[in-house]
Scaffold this motif. Sequence first.
Motif, short mmCIF file in Angstrom:
data_model
loop_
_atom_site.label_atom_id
_atom_site.label_comp_id
_atom_site.label_asym_id
_atom_site.label_seq_id
_atom_site.Cartn_x
_atom_site.Cartn_y
_atom_site.Cartn_z
N VAL A 128 37.30 -20.00 18.58
CA VAL A 128 37.26 -20.13 17.12
C VAL A 128 35.90 -19.67 16.61
O VAL A 128 34.88 -19.85 17.29
N ARG A 129 35.91 -19.05 15.44
CA ARG A 129 34.62 -18.70 14.81
C ARG A 129 33.93 -19.98 14.34
O ARG A 129 34.55 -20.85 13.74
N ASP A 182 23.89 -20.53 14.62
CA ASP A 182 23.25 -19.43 15.34
C ASP A 182 24.21 -18.70 16.26
O ASP A 182 23.83 -17.71 16.90
N ALA A 183 25.45 -19.17 16.39
CA ALA A 183 26.44 -18.53 17.26
C ALA A 183 27.70 -18.23 16.45
O ALA A 183 28.24 -19.12 15.79
N GLU A 184 28.18 -16.98 16.51
CA GLU A 184 29.40 -16.63 15.78
C GLU A 184 30.62 -17.34 16.35
O GLU A 184 31.51 -17.76 15.60
N TRP A 185 30.65 -17.51 17.67
CA TRP A 185 31.83 -18.06 18.33
C TRP A 185 31.56 -19.44 18.90
O TRP A 185 30.46 -19.72 19.40
N GLY A 206 30.70 -25.22 32.47
CA GLY A 206 29.96 -24.07 32.97
C GLY A 206 30.83 -22.92 33.43
O GLY A 206 30.51 -21.75 33.20
N ASN A 207 31.96 -23.22 34.09
CA ASN A 207 32.90 -22.16 34.44
C ASN A 207 33.64 -21.68 33.20
O ASN A 207 33.88 -20.48 33.02
N GLY A 208 34.02 -22.63 32.34
CA GLY A 208 34.77 -22.28 31.15
C GLY A 208 34.03 -21.35 30.22
O GLY A 208 34.62 -20.42 29.65
N ILE A 209 32.73 -21.53 30.06
CA ILE A 209 32.00 -20.69 29.12
C ILE A 209 31.86 -19.26 29.64
O ILE A 209 31.84 -18.32 28.86
N ARG A 210 31.85 -19.08 30.96
CA ARG A 210 31.84 -17.71 31.49
C ARG A 210 33.20 -17.05 31.29
O ARG A 210 33.29 -15.87 30.94
N VAL A 211 34.28 -17.81 31.48
CA VAL A 211 35.62 -17.29 31.21
C VAL A 211 35.78 -17.00 29.71
O VAL A 211 36.38 -16.00 29.31
N PHE A 212 35.21 -17.86 28.88
CA PHE A 212 35.21 -17.66 27.43
C PHE A 212 34.53 -16.34 27.08
O PHE A 212 35.03 -15.55 26.27
N LEU A 235 25.54 -15.45 22.37
CA LEU A 235 25.38 -16.85 22.02
C LEU A 235 26.75 -17.46 21.78
O LEU A 235 27.57 -16.90 21.04
N VAL A 236 27.00 -18.62 22.40
CA VAL A 236 28.27 -19.32 22.24
C VAL A 236 27.98 -20.78 21.89
O VAL A 236 27.20 -21.44 22.57
#
Length: 291
Positions: A55-56, A68-71, A87-93, A112-113
């Motif tokens: 989500v934005r 500071d993060a679009e997503w 930690g794994n999820g954000i790399r898949v994201f 940036l997420v």
Amino acid sequence: MSTALTVPFTKGHGTGNDFVIVPDVDGSLSLSDEQVAALCDRRFGIGGDGILRVVRSRELPEGAATPDAEWFMDYRNADGSAAEMCGNGIRVFARYLVDSGLVDLPDDATLLVGTRAGTKSLTRSEDGFEVDLGLWRAETDEVTVRARGLDIPRPGQGIDVGNPHVVVALSSADELDGLDLTVQPRLTPEPPAGANIEFVVPADPLVDDGVGAVTMRVFERGVGETLSCGTGVAATALAVRLWAGERSPERWRVDVPGGRLGVRITHHEDGEHVLLSGPAVLVYSGQVTLA
């Protein structure tokens, strides 16, 4: 009368820690805990350790956005409960954002997420992506862990890397293999929000060519045993580094049932940051209808 809801999805994983990725760029989708659990059900749904809603940030309710993060990565555990970070999820994201064309990430750029644990920065790495998990903290409260397969409760080291962990040192690979993590380990005292619990065996030798090495299994709150836990890998390396003393290395490799992840510690004006690197894979996409 209930209304059926059809949503697109993508299945992805990081070292076997798998997720159902649901795009919701305009923030119009609201999934109940029951719907999340149904999507993550391995027999009657798609199957996954959790859900990543894409989500934005600007579409989130006031106070939840990360300007500071679009997503924003809205991560939910397999039981529907919200979690601070994965930690794994954000790399898949990140893999999903790049491969779907939602962001452009050159080799020298930073993504940036937003997460419930704040904004995280990611860069490309040799094997996928590296995420800066930020500052970490060693807890000082004493905690013991009781698990099926261990003869007596063992002391645990609390580590906070944006979400809570308790790391337990075991004496051998046989002891690690003998754990029955189909039953949830018990913490005494029990943290109010629970914690992920990591069981670790250091390699022999612990350090090879300046890199520390350990093997780990994990029980994740709201999920159960998983093949990997990224923040748990970081917490494990930090705990073993703490136990090993001042001359311990700042680079680590951690073997989990789903593969291998890298951890490194960097120094900044605000303190030590812990970084996690490893693969991120998208498996397939489709549509699913929910009640």
